[in-house]
Design a protein around this motif. Structure first.
Motif, PDB file in Angstrom:
ATOM      1  N   LEU A 103       3.672-111.563  26.690  1.00  0.00           N
ATOM      2  CA  LEU A 103       4.899-112.358  26.644  1.00  0.00           C
ATOM      3  C   LEU A 103       6.031-111.548  26.009  1.00  0.00           C
ATOM      4  O   LEU A 103       7.185-111.639  26.438  1.00  0.00           O
ATOM      5  CB  LEU A 103       4.663-113.650  25.862  1.00  0.00           C
ATOM      6  N   ALA A 104       5.691-110.744  24.998  1.00  0.00           N
ATOM      7  CA  ALA A 104       6.704-109.880  24.383  1.00  0.00           C
ATOM      8  C   ALA A 104       7.243-108.884  25.398  1.00  0.00           C
ATOM      9  O   ALA A 104       8.446-108.579  25.416  1.00  0.00           O
ATOM     10  CB  ALA A 104       6.111-109.156  23.178  1.00  0.00           C
ATOM     11  N   ALA A 105       6.363-108.393  26.264  1.00  0.00           N
ATOM     12  CA  ALA A 105       6.810-107.466  27.308  1.00  0.00           C
ATOM     13  C   ALA A 105       7.783-108.156  28.257  1.00  0.00           C
ATOM     14  O   ALA A 105       8.780-107.562  28.698  1.00  0.00           O
ATOM     15  CB  ALA A 105       5.603-106.922  28.066  1.00  0.00           C
ATOM     16  N   GLU A 106       7.504-109.417  28.614  1.00  0.00           N
ATOM     17  CA  GLU A 106       8.434-110.173  29.453  1.00  0.00           C
ATOM     18  C   GLU A 106       9.788-110.321  28.755  1.00  0.00           C
ATOM     19  O   GLU A 106      10.847-110.307  29.410  1.00  0.00           O
ATOM     20  CB  GLU A 106       7.876-111.566  29.753  1.00  0.00           C
ATOM     21  N   ALA A 107       9.735-110.458  27.431  1.00  0.00           N
ATOM     22  CA  ALA A 107      10.961-110.643  26.652  1.00  0.00           C
ATOM     23  C   ALA A 107      11.696-109.336  26.391  1.00  0.00           C
ATOM     24  O   ALA A 107      12.850-109.359  25.943  1.00  0.00           O
ATOM     25  CB  ALA A 107      10.631-111.323  25.324  1.00  0.00           C
ATOM     26  N   GLY A 108      11.026-108.214  26.634  1.00  0.00           N
ATOM     27  CA  GLY A 108      11.639-106.921  26.361  1.00  0.00           C
ATOM     28  C   GLY A 108      11.668-106.561  24.902  1.00  0.00           C
ATOM     29  O   GLY A 108      12.529-105.792  24.452  1.00  0.00           O
ATOM     30  N   LEU A 109      10.717-107.120  24.125  1.00  0.00           N
ATOM     31  CA  LEU A 109      10.630-106.845  22.692  1.00  0.00           C
ATOM     32  C   LEU A 109       9.223-106.381  22.353  1.00  0.00           C
ATOM     33  O   LEU A 109       8.281-106.598  23.123  1.00  0.00           O
ATOM     34  CB  LEU A 109      10.954-108.105  21.872  1.00  0.00           C
ATOM     35  N   SER A 110       9.077-105.799  21.181  1.00  0.00           N
ATOM     36  CA  SER A 110       7.734-105.508  20.697  1.00  0.00           C
ATOM     37  C   SER A 110       7.112-106.801  20.167  1.00  0.00           C
ATOM     38  O   SER A 110       7.796-107.806  19.944  1.00  0.00           O
ATOM     39  CB  SER A 110       7.759-104.433  19.605  1.00  0.00           C
ATOM     40  N   ARG A 111       5.808-106.765  19.950  1.00  0.00           N
ATOM     41  CA  ARG A 111       5.030-107.980  19.684  1.00  0.00           C
ATOM     42  C   ARG A 111       5.527-108.761  18.458  1.00  0.00           C
ATOM     43  O   ARG A 111       5.784-109.963  18.539  1.00  0.00           O
ATOM     44  CB  ARG A 111       3.560-107.577  19.515  1.00  0.00           C
ATOM     45  N   THR A 112       5.660-108.073  17.325  1.00  0.00           N
ATOM     46  CA  THR A 112       5.991-108.786  16.085  1.00  0.00           C
ATOM     47  C   THR A 112       7.398-109.365  16.092  1.00  0.00           C
ATOM     48  O   THR A 112       7.583-110.548  15.768  1.00  0.00           O
ATOM     49  CB  THR A 112       5.785-107.868  14.874  1.00  0.00           C
ATOM     50  N   PRO A 113       8.429-108.593  16.461  1.00  0.00           N
ATOM     51  CA  PRO A 113       9.770-109.204  16.515  1.00  0.00           C
ATOM     52  C   PRO A 113       9.859-110.367  17.499  1.00  0.00           C
ATOM     53  O   PRO A 113      10.553-111.354  17.242  1.00  0.00           O
ATOM     54  CB  PRO A 113      10.667-108.038  16.949  1.00  0.00           C
ATOM     55  N   PHE A 114       9.138-110.268  18.630  1.00  0.00           N
ATOM     56  CA  PHE A 114       9.158-111.369  19.594  1.00  0.00           C
ATOM     57  C   PHE A 114       8.539-112.635  19.003  1.00  0.00           C
ATOM     58  O   PHE A 114       9.132-113.721  19.084  1.00  0.00           O
ATOM     59  CB  PHE A 114       8.407-110.988  20.866  1.00  0.00           C
ATOM     60  N   ALA A 115       7.336-112.499  18.411  1.00  0.00           N
ATOM     61  CA  ALA A 115       6.665-113.671  17.844  1.00  0.00           C
ATOM     62  C   ALA A 115       7.508-114.302  16.744  1.00  0.00           C
ATOM     63  O   ALA A 115       7.603-115.535  16.646  1.00  0.00           O
ATOM     64  CB  ALA A 115       5.295-113.279  17.311  1.00  0.00           C
ATOM     65  N   ARG A 116       8.157-113.462  15.928  1.00  0.00           N
ATOM     66  CA  ARG A 116       9.005-113.983  14.852  1.00  0.00           C
ATOM     67  C   ARG A 116      10.200-114.731  15.431  1.00  0.00           C
ATOM     68  O   ARG A 116      10.555-115.822  14.962  1.00  0.00           O
ATOM     69  CB  ARG A 116       9.467-112.837  13.968  1.00  0.00           C
ATOM     70  N   ARG A 117      10.836-114.149  16.436  1.00  0.00           N
ATOM     71  CA  ARG A 117      12.013-114.777  17.018  1.00  0.00           C
ATOM     72  C   ARG A 117      11.671-116.091  17.713  1.00  0.00           C
ATOM     73  O   ARG A 117      12.384-117.101  17.571  1.00  0.00           O
ATOM     74  CB  ARG A 117      12.656-113.804  18.031  1.00  0.00           C
ATOM     75  N   PHE A 118      10.597-116.113  18.469  1.00  0.00           N
ATOM     76  CA  PHE A 118      10.159-117.318  19.174  1.00  0.00           C
ATOM     77  C   PHE A 118       9.885-118.437  18.157  1.00  0.00           C
ATOM     78  O   PHE A 118      10.356-119.580  18.317  1.00  0.00           O
ATOM     79  CB  PHE A 118       8.901-117.014  19.988  1.00  0.00           C
ATOM     80  N   THR A 119       9.138-118.118  17.118  1.00  0.00           N
ATOM     81  CA  THR A 119       8.773-119.131  16.114  1.00  0.00           C
ATOM     82  C   THR A 119       9.995-119.607  15.356  1.00  0.00           C
ATOM     83  O   THR A 119      10.121-120.801  15.035  1.00  0.00           O
ATOM     84  CB  THR A 119       7.727-118.547  15.149  1.00  0.00           C
ATOM     85  N   GLN A 120      10.916-118.699  15.065  1.00  0.00           N
ATOM     86  CA  GLN A 120      12.140-119.077  14.363  1.00  0.00           C
ATOM     87  C   GLN A 120      12.951-120.085  15.167  1.00  0.00           C
ATOM     88  O   GLN A 120      13.466-121.068  14.633  1.00  0.00           O
ATOM     89  CB  GLN A 120      12.980-117.835  14.089  1.00  0.00           C
ATOM     90  N   LEU A 121      13.057-119.874  16.476  1.00  0.00           N
ATOM     91  CA  LEU A 121      13.887-120.736  17.309  1.00  0.00           C
ATOM     92  C   LEU A 121      13.210-122.064  17.627  1.00  0.00           C
ATOM     93  O   LEU A 121      13.864-123.113  17.630  1.00  0.00           O
ATOM     94  CB  LEU A 121      14.254-120.018  18.607  1.00  0.00           C
ATOM     95  N   LEU A 122      11.906-122.032  17.924  1.00  0.00           N
ATOM     96  CA  LEU A 122      11.235-123.226  18.429  1.00  0.00           C
ATOM     97  C   LEU A 122      10.276-123.872  17.429  1.00  0.00           C
ATOM     98  O   LEU A 122       9.676-124.909  17.725  1.00  0.00           O
ATOM     99  CB  LEU A 122      10.492-122.889  19.725  1.00  0.00           C
ATOM    100  N   GLY A 123      10.107-123.274  16.268  1.00  0.00           N
ATOM    101  CA  GLY A 123       9.300-123.908  15.233  1.00  0.00           C
ATOM    102  C   GLY A 123       7.809-123.852  15.459  1.00  0.00           C
ATOM    103  O   GLY A 123       7.052-124.545  14.773  1.00  0.00           O
ATOM    104  N   GLN A 124       7.365-123.063  16.419  1.00  0.00           N
ATOM    105  CA  GLN A 124       5.941-122.896  16.672  1.00  0.00           C
ATOM    106  C   GLN A 124       5.721-121.545  17.351  1.00  0.00           C
ATOM    107  O   GLN A 124       6.609-121.045  18.041  1.00  0.00           O
ATOM    108  CB  GLN A 124       5.406-124.018  17.552  1.00  0.00           C
ATOM    109  N   PRO A 125       4.528-120.955  17.164  1.00  0.00           N
ATOM    110  CA  PRO A 125       4.254-119.658  17.786  1.00  0.00           C
ATOM    111  C   PRO A 125       4.180-119.788  19.307  1.00  0.00           C
ATOM    112  O   PRO A 125       3.940-120.868  19.847  1.00  0.00           O
ATOM    113  CB  PRO A 125       2.888-119.265  17.192  1.00  0.00           C
ATOM    114  N   PRO A 126       4.368-118.679  20.021  1.00  0.00           N
ATOM    115  CA  PRO A 126       4.389-118.741  21.490  1.00  0.00           C
ATOM    116  C   PRO A 126       3.112-119.292  22.110  1.00  0.00           C
ATOM    117  O   PRO A 126       3.171-120.066  23.067  1.00  0.00           O
ATOM    118  CB  PRO A 126       4.647-117.286  21.916  1.00  0.00           C
ATOM    119  N   LEU A 127       1.936-118.906  21.588  1.00  0.00           N
ATOM    120  CA  LEU A 127       0.708-119.388  22.217  1.00  0.00           C
ATOM    121  C   LEU A 127       0.447-120.858  21.913  1.00  0.00           C
ATOM    122  O   LEU A 127      -0.234-121.547  22.692  1.00  0.00           O
ATOM    123  CB  LEU A 127      -0.482-118.526  21.791  1.00  0.00           C
TER     124      LEU A 127
END
Length: 314
Positions: A233-257
């Motif tokens: 999913l981070a690859a789809e987002a064009g980010l590395s794994r950790t920054p993507f997971a942090r950003r997703f959780t920050q915006l939506l209040g839950q981890p991507p999975l």
């Protein structure tokens, strides 16, 4: 399917309803709260006020569109001081039958002899067991004023819908529900797009306006059965794994999975209710090769095994 289209497909149920309604001043109509619904008003002619139990009255002008996404009650009136008629169900135009207008010339069917106001009112029934978190993020009132040149697709949809209701013809029964769904999509799209982009913003509007998180969400919705991981999913987002997971959780209040699992089980619930596909096919569609693992995940979210859920919702 994209995220917004999926949200509407999952949460709306039954046929949306609408009516073209005319009033002459002095007039006021209370619309009762309807849990599990979203109501709308479009001002086609004249002006009026929207009055809520809390908050200041809102002045509405021709072309304005209002959505009440949480089914809260309100009153429409020529003047905030006019006493309202008894409450009616905004999702049931039959309650407004004395005022339903076939043409603009019938606006004087309502009581009063003052200026005429013509509105397009109606509602959507929502499935309370499949309410998407995007809906919970919406304010209790979305008001889209009819500024010149803004939201041209929404204006075109309103014109088409008003025309079909004013002059019913062959095919109107099929066209109107499709236009009502289109209206809802355009209202939500316009609201999302006009939210200010702030560094500290969170929520679904911010997520869908964030290119990286939006790309990951689109990937999940495009193919919920794919064996997604945080890394893919981070690859789809064009980010590395950790920054993507942090950003997703920050915006939506839950981890991507966590969101992915919720969306898979919500999609499965719709498939169980609306199709006769075998459980194995439903499981595979949402990414489970094992019916046992699928049933366990489904029961955790919906409180019933897939087979029982299907029987109960039949």
């Amino acid at each position: 399917m994209d995220v917004l289209s999926d949200v509407i497909a999952v949460m709306r149920t039954g046929q949306p309803r609408s009516a073209r309604v005319a009033w002459r001043a002095p007039w006021a109509q209370e619309f009762a709260p309807v849990p599990g619904s979203a109501g709308f008003q479009v001002i086609l002619q004249g002006s009026c006020w929207l009055i809520r139990p809390q908050g200041e009255p809102v002045a509405l002008a021709p072309g304005d569109v209002v959505l009440r996404p949480h089914g809260h009650g309100h009153t429409l009136a020529d003047d905030p001081r006019t006493p309202p008629a008894p409450a009616c169900d905004p999702a049931d135009p039959r309650a407004l039958q004395p005022y339903v207008a076939d043409t603009a010339d019938t606006a004087d069917t309502a009581d009063g002899a003052g200026p005429a106001t013509v509105t397009l009112c109606g509602g959507y029934q929502l499935d309370g067991t499949r309410v998407h978190p995007l809906l919970r993020d919406l304010p209790e009132l979305i008001h889209l004023p009819a500024h010149l040149g803004r939201h041209p697709e929404l204006r075109a949809t309103v014109d088409l819908l008003a025309g079909e209701l004013e002059r019913p013809r062959l095919g109107t029964a099929a066209i109107v529900p499709a236009l009502l769904d289109t209206l809802l999509l355009h209202v939500l799209r316009a609201w999302i797009e006009r939210q200010p982009l702030r560094a500290a913003a969170a929520g679904w509007a911010a997520a869908l306006n964030d290119p990286a998180v939006a790309a990951a969400l689109q990937a999940m919705h495009r193919d919920p059965g794919h064996p997604w991981t945080v890394a893919t999913l981070a690859a789809e987002a064009g980010l590395s794994r950790t920054p993507f997971a942090r950003r997703f959780t920050q915006l939506l209040g839950q981890p991507p999975l966590t969101y992915l699992t919720w969306w898979r089980m919500t999609t499965a619930a719709r498939l169980l209710q609306e199709s006769g596909a075998p459980l194995s096919a439903v499981a595979a569609r949402v990414g489970y090769s094992s019916e046992f693992a699928f049933a366990a995940a489904f029961k955790r979210q919906h409180g019933a095994a897939p087979g029982r859920y299907r029987r109960n919702r039949a």
